[in-house]
Every structure is written in C-alpha cells, then in structure tokens.
Design an enzyme around this catalytic site. Structure first.
Site, short mmCIF file in Angstrom:
data_model
loop_
_atom_site.label_atom_id
_atom_site.label_comp_id
_atom_site.label_asym_id
_atom_site.label_seq_id
_atom_site.Cartn_x
_atom_site.Cartn_y
_atom_site.Cartn_z
N ASP A 1 -0.11 5.03 0.78
CA ASP A 1 -0.40 6.13 1.89
C ASP A 1 -0.32 5.47 3.25
O ASP A 1 -1.14 4.56 3.42
CB ASP A 1 -1.65 6.89 1.72
N ASP B 1 0.82 -1.10 0.18
CA ASP B 1 -0.18 0.01 0.12
C ASP B 1 0.96 1.14 0.03
O ASP B 1 2.11 1.10 0.47
CB ASP B 1 -0.80 -0.18 1.24
P1 B16 Z 1 -6.53 10.47 -3.41
P2 B16 Z 1 -3.63 4.24 0.07
C1 B16 Z 1 -5.69 5.75 0.01
O1 B16 Z 1 -4.50 5.29 -0.49
C2 B16 Z 1 -5.62 6.55 1.23
O2 B16 Z 1 -5.27 5.85 2.24
C3 B16 Z 1 -7.04 7.42 1.36
O3 B16 Z 1 -7.12 7.96 2.59
C4 B16 Z 1 -7.55 8.13 0.26
O4 B16 Z 1 -8.63 8.60 0.26
C5 B16 Z 1 -7.22 7.22 -1.00
O5 B16 Z 1 -6.05 6.85 -1.21
C6 B16 Z 1 -7.76 8.03 -2.42
O6 B16 Z 1 -6.56 9.03 -2.54
O7 B16 Z 1 -7.69 11.21 -2.94
O8 B16 Z 1 -5.09 10.77 -3.56
O9 B16 Z 1 -7.06 9.47 -4.86
O10 B16 Z 1 -3.70 3.80 1.51
O11 B16 Z 1 -4.63 2.79 -0.71
O12 B16 Z 1 -2.20 4.04 -0.66
MG MG Z 2 -2.98 3.20 3.09
#
Ligand code: B16
Ligand code: MG
Length: 221
Positions: free
Chosen positions: A10, A8
């Site tokens: 974030d 993953d």
């Molecule tokens: P974006 P991951 C996710 O990333 C985040 O954890 C989540 O908080 C966020 O809403 C989602 O990506 C969408 O992100 O707005 O940048 O498209 O943890 O799956 O890497």
């Molecule tokens: Mg994450």
C-alpha cells in the site's frame, strides 16, 4: 550485495493508501470523529485494529470491543469495494519496470505488507507471477514497526536479512526494516527526511543500479 528486494504494498506498488484514507474518513465522518490526511499518515503500515485505535483517539466517547470490531469490518467493506476498481495496469508508475529490471539482474522479489487484503490486490493487479514470496497481515503476529513481516519475507526468499533491501512509504515500515537489519529505500513525502539509505519521490525515480549498489549496513563510513 543485494539479492532480494522486499516491497511494501500500500502506497509503494499501488495507491491503495488513498483507498485506506477514503475508507477511514467515511467511517470517522459517520461517527462524528475528526480525521484528516495528517492523522492518516500515522496509519501507514500499521494493522487495521491499530489504525482504528488511532482514528478513535479523537473520539469523545469510549467504544466497546464489539463496537470496534463492527467499525473495523465496516471500514474493510468500504475498502474492499474501492479495491474492486483496481485492475492490471494500476501498479504505480515505475513499479513494474523496476521489478522487471531487478528480476533481470537476478534479484528475488517479495512483498512485505501489513494488509490482510494483499493477496486480493495482487490478484487484481495480476502481478503474482513476478513475485518470489508474499508475506502479509495474515502471516504475522506483530505488524510494523515490528520486523517480523520483513524477516519472514527474507526467510521465504531464502536470503539473510543483510542481503535484502526494503522499499517503504511509512515511518513504521522504515523502523521495521532497520530492526530487521535491512537496507531501506524511503518513498514519498510522508517519510521525507527520515533515516533511510535512499529517499525517492516514487518508484519511477528509483534507478535499479543505484538500488543494487547501496552500501551494506556495516560498510558505511
Ligand atoms: P488491511 P502496507 C498496510 O499495508 C497499510 O499501510 C495500513 O494503512 C493498513 O492499516 C494495513 O496495511 C492493514 O490493512 O486493513 O487491508 O488488513 O503499507 O504494509 O502494505
Ligand atoms: Mg505502505
């Protein structure tokens, strides 16, 4: 046998989870909606629009689809500005050593993220050359806890799901990995105590050999 590791992004490879929190907090405060870190845990791993719905649960009023779109765009603008602070060297402690060790052991590396900003973050961190596949929010129709992101990553690595391990900091991500039939390493306080094959505080505490020796799903007593 572990032949692929899907990270993953974030909250696992980089602290963009904090940037997500700060951006949503700014949007919520401007709208007079209560928002805190506990609520923010529920946004981990889920898409931007689903995150917005969770933020709006505390709102006393209804928002139209057009207003929701505007709020999501405002949040992303704040978030993109925060991402501009990132540079090479901002991967979380332990991330690059672990990836190097895994690659040295012949393991293929992918990113499986719900974020549509994934490619920009990879560029900022300059880690693209270490990755064999990237699957992000632009490639999928259903975000975590749906397994689509991880199944697509395994397919792009050319590996069966059973040969892959996922590393995740979010409950939605753990569920997605399990539904994909993959082993999963849970990372950080938000997922402590939840069902996983291994839990660690952060990537610096994950030993490459231990990860490679995780028993296959069917092999556990
Ligand atoms: P974006 P991951 C996710 O990333 C985040 O954890 C989540 O908080 C966020 O809403 C989602 O990506 C969408 O992100 O707005 O940048 O498209 O943890 O799956 O890497
Ligand atoms: Mg994450």
């Amino acid at each position: 046998m572990v032949r692929g590791v899907i990270f993953d992004l974030d909250g696992v490879l980089v602290t963009t989870d904090e940037f997500h929190y700060l951006s949503w907090k700014q949007v919520a405060d401007a709208e007079g909606i209560y928002f805190d870190r506990e609520i923010n845990h529920r946004l981990r791993g889920v898409s931007r629009m689903i995150s917005l719905e969770i933020v709006l649960e505390r709102s006393p009023r209804q928002y139209t689809d057009a207003e929701k779109q505007t709020l999501a765009e405002r949040k992303n603008e704040i978030y993109r500005n925060l991402l501009n602070r990132l540079g090479p060297g901002d991967a979380l402690p332990g991330a690059l050593p672990l990836i190097h060790d895994l690659r040295h052991a012949g393991v293929r590396i992918a990113i499986g993220s719900s974020s549509k900003n994934t490619r920009y973050i990879i560029e900022r961190l300059q880690i693209g050359h270490l990755l064999d596949a990237v699957v992000d929010g632009n490639d999928i129709r259903h975000s975590k806890p749906d397994p689509e992101v991880f199944l697509t990553a395994a397919a792009r690595l050319g590996l069966p799901p059973a040969d892959c391990v996922v590393v995740e900091d979010a409950e939605a991500g753990l569920e997605a990995a399990r539904r994909a039939g993959m082993r999963v390493v849970a990372l950080g306080p938000a997922v402590r105590g939840l069902a996983a094959d291994l839990w660690a505080e952060n990537l610096a505490a994950v030993d490459c050999r231990r990860l490679l020796e995780l028993p296959a799903r069917g092999d556990r007593a």
